[in-house]
Design an enzyme around this catalytic site. Structure first.
Site, mmCIF file in Angstrom:
data_model
loop_
_atom_site.group_PDB
_atom_site.id
_atom_site.type_symbol
_atom_site.label_atom_id
_atom_site.label_comp_id
_atom_site.label_asym_id
_atom_site.label_seq_id
_atom_site.Cartn_x
_atom_site.Cartn_y
_atom_site.Cartn_z
ATOM 1 N N ASP A 238 10.575 -3.810 61.664
ATOM 2 C CA ASP A 238 10.719 -5.209 62.046
ATOM 3 C C ASP A 238 10.726 -6.130 60.832
ATOM 4 O O ASP A 238 10.385 -7.314 60.911
ATOM 5 C CB ASP A 238 9.601 -5.625 63.005
ATOM 6 C CG ASP A 238 8.212 -5.391 62.431
ATOM 7 O OD1 ASP A 238 8.114 -4.792 61.343
ATOM 8 O OD2 ASP A 238 7.235 -5.822 63.062
ATOM 9 N N ASP B 83 21.183 -7.170 31.888
ATOM 10 C CA ASP B 83 22.156 -8.023 32.591
ATOM 11 C C ASP B 83 21.429 -8.630 33.785
ATOM 12 O O ASP B 83 21.157 -7.947 34.772
ATOM 13 C CB ASP B 83 23.341 -7.165 33.041
ATOM 14 C CG ASP B 83 24.461 -7.975 33.674
ATOM 15 O OD1 ASP B 83 24.213 -9.119 34.090
ATOM 16 O OD2 ASP B 83 25.585 -7.445 33.760
ATOM 17 N N ASP C 170 25.401 -15.455 35.133
ATOM 18 C CA ASP C 170 25.564 -14.017 34.880
ATOM 19 C C ASP C 170 25.550 -13.815 33.369
ATOM 20 O O ASP C 170 26.552 -14.054 32.694
ATOM 21 C CB ASP C 170 26.871 -13.525 35.488
ATOM 22 C CG ASP C 170 26.989 -12.003 35.441
ATOM 23 O OD1 ASP C 170 26.036 -11.345 34.996
ATOM 24 O OD2 ASP C 170 28.038 -11.477 35.860
ATOM 25 N N HIS D 148 34.872 -12.307 34.747
ATOM 26 C CA HIS D 148 35.091 -12.615 36.159
ATOM 27 C C HIS D 148 34.599 -14.035 36.421
ATOM 28 O O HIS D 148 33.826 -14.609 35.640
ATOM 29 C CB HIS D 148 34.338 -11.629 37.053
ATOM 30 C CG HIS D 148 32.873 -11.533 36.742
ATOM 31 N ND1 HIS D 148 31.946 -12.460 37.157
ATOM 32 C CD2 HIS D 148 32.181 -10.609 36.023
ATOM 33 C CE1 HIS D 148 30.748 -12.116 36.707
ATOM 34 N NE2 HIS D 148 30.856 -10.997 36.015
ATOM 35 N N GLU E 184 32.581 -10.879 28.670
ATOM 36 C CA GLU E 184 31.544 -9.847 28.564
ATOM 37 C C GLU E 184 32.056 -8.486 28.106
ATOM 38 O O GLU E 184 31.966 -7.493 28.831
ATOM 39 C CB GLU E 184 30.837 -9.684 29.908
ATOM 40 C CG GLU E 184 31.772 -9.442 31.095
ATOM 41 C CD GLU E 184 31.007 -9.140 32.369
ATOM 42 O OE1 GLU E 184 30.166 -8.221 32.359
ATOM 43 O OE2 GLU E 184 31.266 -9.828 33.374
ATOM 44 N N ARG F 72 26.264 -4.763 25.556
ATOM 45 C CA ARG F 72 27.130 -5.755 26.208
ATOM 46 C C ARG F 72 26.575 -7.142 25.885
ATOM 47 O O ARG F 72 25.356 -7.349 25.914
ATOM 48 C CB ARG F 72 27.193 -5.527 27.711
ATOM 49 C CG ARG F 72 28.088 -6.526 28.447
ATOM 50 C CD ARG F 72 28.416 -6.083 29.881
ATOM 51 N NE ARG F 72 27.264 -5.998 30.756
ATOM 52 C CZ ARG F 72 26.708 -4.859 31.164
ATOM 53 N NH1 ARG F 72 27.171 -3.695 30.739
ATOM 54 N NH2 ARG F 72 25.662 -4.857 31.985
#
Length: 462
Positions: A67, A291, A302, A378, A402, A423
């Site tokens: 639940d 990230d 981002d 993006h 990126e 990155r």
């Protein structure tokens, strides 16, 4: 003595109506942008044209276990059109207008009522009356009358075209009574079905001044989180402890959610693009690819940064990092009004290819796909992967740049390069004259990263 069921039902409706007439508190002044929502709906209706209706739903609540539900987050297109962030809601758009309750309306929002039971068990609900006042929607009703009103509106509008979003059909099986009723009605309505996804995507490509402001807040909070994580990281910490730090900073600065599950990958995990289990103990000499970003009032940043667990880059880590930083800078420099995504791709690929050839990791620039296997960016906005242009950049567009290099153990290069994943991801706003890096204050250079990490925050647990 028992009251007749009909009397109980009437009493319940009366209580709900009485409660609904009250002005319930809005805990965040300035949260809603009614003029923007109204303008967006009007623009979409102009594209839909006469003889059409549009029907849109928000996300359902979904069971996590037993639940317990997953934390609710509204559908992004629905949020864009209405600002309404509660479940069990729908929107009907009628470009030609119809007469309901003595007034001509072009839009009807359906939502849960706010009554004594909801206030006791769930807390604040906006309800139809407050939705009209706070969101600027022309007409709002209880979601209990959705099916009746839908059939009535479609008939009054003499509709021949029905606009929905692409994802609706795949969601109908998992959604509630309104969606079930709509699916049944649509099968027999005989309308020409059309997708509004393309129109909404094009509208969402360009951010308004208010949207830019919301995204800037999300970005600034995310920068703070990255800085605190760098300051706290040290050998033998666990990845989940770093994840906990960034989530703390997000929430204490007003972000309602993380924009996506934090990615904190050390050592071999730094080379996994969407790694997010965050259960590894970080060791001296490893690099971390992190990230993560916060979501504020529906809008998410981002940001990615890569940094050494020990606070100092090794010679090999630094060499890879410098290539990725040069590629990021080259990509951002190529972002300007009228430029294409292809121009950015060329700039980034050239920097990575030349750098890896120089280090002897590859023999020719066209081999970069082995170590840089994803797109360079993006859109950002209501979704972490927001709509963005297939053609050229225009002022008001916001997206990431990126590039990355990921060298897994066993790669066909000197083992000294293995398990290095780097990155660097920044958030870009296209302006009238060029591009603004909104996340530039997050440490980017080797010197900035090492200086930040030397501050040694004690925010992390033991």
């Amino acid at each position: 003595m028992h009251r007749p069921v009909t009397s109980l039902f009437c009493l319940a409706l009366a209580v709900a109506a009485a409660a609904q007439s009250a002005d319930f508190p809005v805990f965040e002044p300035g949260k809603y942008l009614p003029n923007e929502y109204k303008a967006r709906r009007q623009k979409l209706m102009e594209q839909m044209g006469p003889g059409s209706i549009g029907v849109f739903f928000t996300n359902p609540e979904m069971v996590r276990n037993n639940d317990v539900d997953f934390q609710f987050r509204a559908d992004s297109d629905f949020l864009y059109l209405t600002g309404f962030d509660e479940p069990d809601a729908a929107l009907i758009l009628v470009p030609g207008g119809v007469s309901l309750d003595g007034k001509t309306v072009t839009e009807v929002l359906f939502c849960n009522v706010s009554d004594r039971m909801s206030l006791t068990w769930l807390g604040y609900r906006m309800g139809p009356q407050n939705a009209m006042k706070l969101l600027g929607v022309g007409h709002a009703e209880s979601n209990r009358v959705f099916q009746f009103t839908l059939e009535r509106v479609a008939a009054l509008a003499s509709a021949t075209k029905l606009f929905t979003t692409e994802t609706l059909a795949t969601r109908e099986k998992t959604m509630g009574q309104m969606q079930t009723a709509f699916a049944s009605w649509r099968l027999g309505a005989g309308l020409q079905n059309q997708s509004a996804e393309g129109q909404l995507s094009r509208m969402r490509e360009i951010k308004s001044a208010e949207e830019v402001s919301l995204l800037k807040h999300a970005i600034n909070v995310s920068v703070k989180a990255h800085i605190e994580a760098m300051k706290a990281t040290r050998p033998d910490m666990w990845e989940y402890q770093v994840s906990a730090i960034v989530k703390y900073v997000f929430e204490v600065n007003g972000c309602e959610y993380t924009g996506y599950p934090p990615i904190v990958g050390a050592g071999a995990n730094s080379t996994i693009l969407h790694y997010n289990s965050n259960r590894k103990q970080m060791k001296a000499g490893e690099i971390v690819c992190m990230d993560t970003a916060g979501e504020y009032r529906g809008y998410t940043a981002d940001i990615t940064r890569s940094f050494p667990v020990s606070g100092k880059f090794s010679t090999e880590q630094r060499a890879i990092y410098e290539i990725v930083l040069a590629a990021t800078d080259a990509g951002i420099a190529a972002c300007k009004p009228g430029a294409s995504r292809g121009a950015v791709t060329s700039a980034i690929n050239r920097a990575i290819g030349d750098g890896l050839v120089r280090l002897g990791i590859i023999s020719a620039p066209n081999q970069i796909g082995q170590y840089f296997m994803h797109g360079w960016g993006h859109g950002i906005g209501l979704d972490v992967h927001d709509p963005w242009p297939t053609a050229t950049f225009r002022p008001g567009m916001m997206f990431t740049v990126e590039p990355g290099i990921y060298i897994k153990e066993g790669s066909p290069c000197d083992p000294k390069w293995w398990n290095i994943g780097v990155r660097i991801e920044d958030n870009i706003l296209i302006t009238e004259t060029g591009a603004e890096n909104l996340s530039a204050s997050c440490p980017r250079t080797v010197a900035e990263v090492e200086r930040t990490m030397a501050m040694n925050s004690a925010i992390a647990g033991g």
